[in-house]
Design a protein around this motif. Structure first.
Motif, mmCIF file in Angstrom:
data_model
loop_
_atom_site.group_PDB
_atom_site.id
_atom_site.type_symbol
_atom_site.label_atom_id
_atom_site.label_comp_id
_atom_site.label_asym_id
_atom_site.label_seq_id
_atom_site.Cartn_x
_atom_site.Cartn_y
_atom_site.Cartn_z
ATOM 1 N N ASN A 113 20.107 -12.534 -11.037
ATOM 2 C CA ASN A 113 20.814 -11.281 -10.738
ATOM 3 C C ASN A 113 19.978 -10.386 -9.819
ATOM 4 N N TRP A 114 20.614 -9.820 -8.792
ATOM 5 C CA TRP A 114 19.844 -8.917 -7.915
ATOM 6 C C TRP A 114 19.994 -7.460 -8.315
ATOM 7 N N ARG A 115 20.910 -7.169 -9.223
ATOM 8 C CA ARG A 115 21.072 -5.772 -9.633
ATOM 9 C C ARG A 115 20.043 -5.440 -10.711
ATOM 10 N N VAL A 116 18.805 -5.436 -10.327
ATOM 11 C CA VAL A 116 17.717 -5.242 -11.284
ATOM 12 C C VAL A 116 17.086 -3.870 -11.092
ATOM 13 N N GLU A 117 16.352 -3.442 -12.090
ATOM 14 C CA GLU A 117 15.620 -2.187 -11.993
ATOM 15 C C GLU A 117 14.136 -2.497 -11.827
ATOM 16 N N ILE A 118 13.518 -1.766 -10.922
ATOM 17 C CA ILE A 118 12.087 -1.973 -10.693
ATOM 18 C C ILE A 118 11.312 -1.320 -11.844
ATOM 19 N N VAL A 119 10.489 -2.113 -12.504
ATOM 20 C CA VAL A 119 9.660 -1.576 -13.584
ATOM 21 C C VAL A 119 8.326 -1.093 -13.005
ATOM 22 N N SER A 120 7.751 -1.900 -12.146
ATOM 23 C CA SER A 120 6.516 -1.475 -11.481
ATOM 24 C C SER A 120 6.413 -2.153 -10.126
ATOM 25 N N GLY A 121 5.524 -1.617 -9.312
ATOM 26 C CA GLY A 121 5.353 -2.163 -7.968
ATOM 27 C C GLY A 121 5.526 -1.100 -6.899
ATOM 28 N N GLU A 122 6.098 0.061 -7.311
ATOM 29 C CA GLU A 122 6.310 1.136 -6.330
ATOM 30 C C GLU A 122 5.176 2.160 -6.343
ATOM 31 N N GLU A 123 4.306 2.064 -7.354
ATOM 32 C CA GLU A 123 3.333 3.138 -7.551
ATOM 33 C C GLU A 123 2.293 3.222 -6.430
ATOM 34 N N LEU A 124 1.883 4.435 -6.168
ATOM 35 C CA LEU A 124 0.798 4.686 -5.211
ATOM 36 C C LEU A 124 0.074 5.908 -5.753
ATOM 37 N N ILE A 125 -0.895 5.646 -6.618
ATOM 38 C CA ILE A 125 -1.490 6.775 -7.327
ATOM 39 C C ILE A 125 -3.008 6.716 -7.368
ATOM 40 N N LEU A 126 -3.568 7.906 -7.373
ATOM 41 C CA LEU A 126 -4.981 8.080 -7.666
ATOM 42 C C LEU A 126 -5.088 8.028 -9.190
ATOM 43 N N SER A 127 -5.740 6.984 -9.712
ATOM 44 C CA SER A 127 -5.709 6.808 -11.168
ATOM 45 C C SER A 127 -6.973 7.312 -11.849
ATOM 46 N N ARG A 128 -8.111 7.288 -11.159
ATOM 47 C CA ARG A 128 -9.353 7.656 -11.833
ATOM 48 C C ARG A 128 -10.424 8.030 -10.802
ATOM 49 N N LEU A 129 -11.305 8.900 -11.226
ATOM 50 C CA LEU A 129 -12.430 9.275 -10.370
ATOM 51 C C LEU A 129 -13.717 9.197 -11.167
#
Lengths: 130, 275
Positions: A94-110
């Motif tokens: 099925n192509w009508r799926v929801e993206i769970v992850s893969g779009e993120e672009l984040i500063l996670s830790r310093l």
């Protein structure tokens, strides 16, 4: 080339956090970049070396964690991995799926150092420099 | 004081660094701080601002993206005469150099602001913000933003617009959505332009192009258009009318992958993992 704009945003955000913590030095910057974020890690690395110049991140290492694409299928309930250009359910197609992850672009830790020492101007970016 | 990166101790975080706070003294002067900050936070913040401004004036903003030469300006030149009796428009043109595209639009009597980006390969929300100040938003219904011709970079930047339209000319190859997934995944509408050439271009299969878009989990309509044939513009104009009607009904419209409602707000405050 848009990685330079993104690197500038990253350095500004890292400087902001460092300033909140009164750190005069950023040792390591951790970024999570999903495969669908539109960012190429080697290009971001190179852009980072330009963007960090003259800031408290000037000697910082950048570690980029690449996030795979994961999708949830509302049809069969499966959660599966996907290629960036084939975002379909691995179980039922099925192509009508929801993206769970893969779009993120984040500063996670310093990782910060030289904290709390009395010094003015912990974060100077080239734009502020006299 | 630094305005660029906001290096101030605020009332909200002062307790962290005050005497006795977790950052007051560390044994080795080091800290690891967990942050959840969107790298495009500044852009997205400005994009939200732009969108609010547009919505205050009741303007629908459509972002046109494609590779160079796929017919963005030509599409506008064909669209303007077809809808000008019912819609007041303005256009923001993004290009690395030249005013050519804005001049083409102005020749039709439509206000156009040219953003010349220099070496920048995309428009961002700040550039669009500046351009919005040069447009009388009260007098228009519809704003087209013609992005820099590029199938990669513009996809990453929310401009504060409402809808993404990606153009793919039939001379480019039907596998472009598979090659540039980030761009085509974010499209609310995919137009297969120069479709009057389909008869002579035997290796472009519109069904295959659509299948590639579906493989990006994208339900957006995929429609062939041609600026040379009125009958091949109808689908696009009908889509535009539908979106305008939705705006008039006050429906919320957002480009498919805007981070507007995302959990990662600009105002994210870091917290300390361990010191």
């Amino acid at each position: 080339m848009h990685e330079l704009s993104i690197a500038e945003g990253l350095v500004a955000e890292a400087c902001r956090v460092a300033a909140q913590h009164r750190a005069r030095r950023i040792d390591t910057v951790f970024v999570k970049a999903g495969a669908l974020s539109g960012v190429e890690p080697p290009l971001l690395q190179r852009a980072f070396t330009v963007a960090r110049a003259g800031t408290v991140a000037r000697d910082a290492r950048l570690l980029i964690e690449l996030g795979p694409v994961e999708v949830f299928c509302p049809q069969c309930g499966a959660v599966s991995g996907a290629a960036v250009n084939r975002i379909v359910c691995q179980a039922c197609g099925n192509w009508r799926v929801e993206i769970v992850s893969g779009e993120e672009l984040i500063l996670s830790r310093l990782e910060l150092s030289e904290i709390g020492e009395e010094r003015e101007q912990p974060c100077v970016t080239p734009a502020d420099a006299p | 004081m630094c305005d660029t990166c906001g290096c101030t101790i605020t009332p909200g975080n002062a307790h962290l660094v005050a005497a006795g706070g977790p950052h007051a003294h560390t044994t080795d002067g080091r800290a690891t701080v967990d942050v959840l900050a969107n790298l495009l936070a500044e852009n997205d913040h400005m994009a939200r601002h732009n969108r609010q401004k547009l919505e205050r004036h009741g303007v629908l903003a459509v972002n046109l993206m494609s590779s160079p030469g796929s017919g963005k300006t030509s599409l506008l030149e064909a669209t303007i005469p077809a809808v000008r009796d019912r819609l007041a428009m303005a256009v923001i043109e993004g290009d690395l150099a030249t005013q050519n595209d804005a001049e083409r639009i102005r020749r039709l009597g439509i206000p156009a602001v040219q953003i010349t980006t220099g070496q920048a390969c995309h428009l961002d929300a700040h550039m669009v913000h500046d351009a919005l100040h040069r447009i009388d938003l009260e007098s228009i219904d519809l704003l087209f933003i013609e992005n820099v011709g590029n199938l990669v970079c513009p996809a990453s930047f929310d401009l504060g617009h409402h809808l993404n339209v990606a153009l793919l000319s039939v001379t480019e190859g039907d596998d472009k959505p598979a090659k540039y997934p980030v761009m085509f995944r974010g499209a609310d509408l995919v137009l297969l332009t120069k479709a009057d050439l389909l008869g002579v271009i035997d290796d472009f299969d519109t069904a295959r192009a659509e299948a590639h878009v579906r493989s990006l989990a994208n339900p957006a309509p995929v429609m062939p258009v041609s600026t040379r044939r009125a009958d091949m513009l109808r689908g696009w104009l009908a889509w535009l009318d539908e979106r305008m009607a939705a705006r008039q009904m006050g429906l919320v419209q957002r480009p498919r992958i805007a981070r507007d409602s995302g959990a990662l707000a600009h105002e994210t405050l870091a917290h300390v993992a361990h010191v």
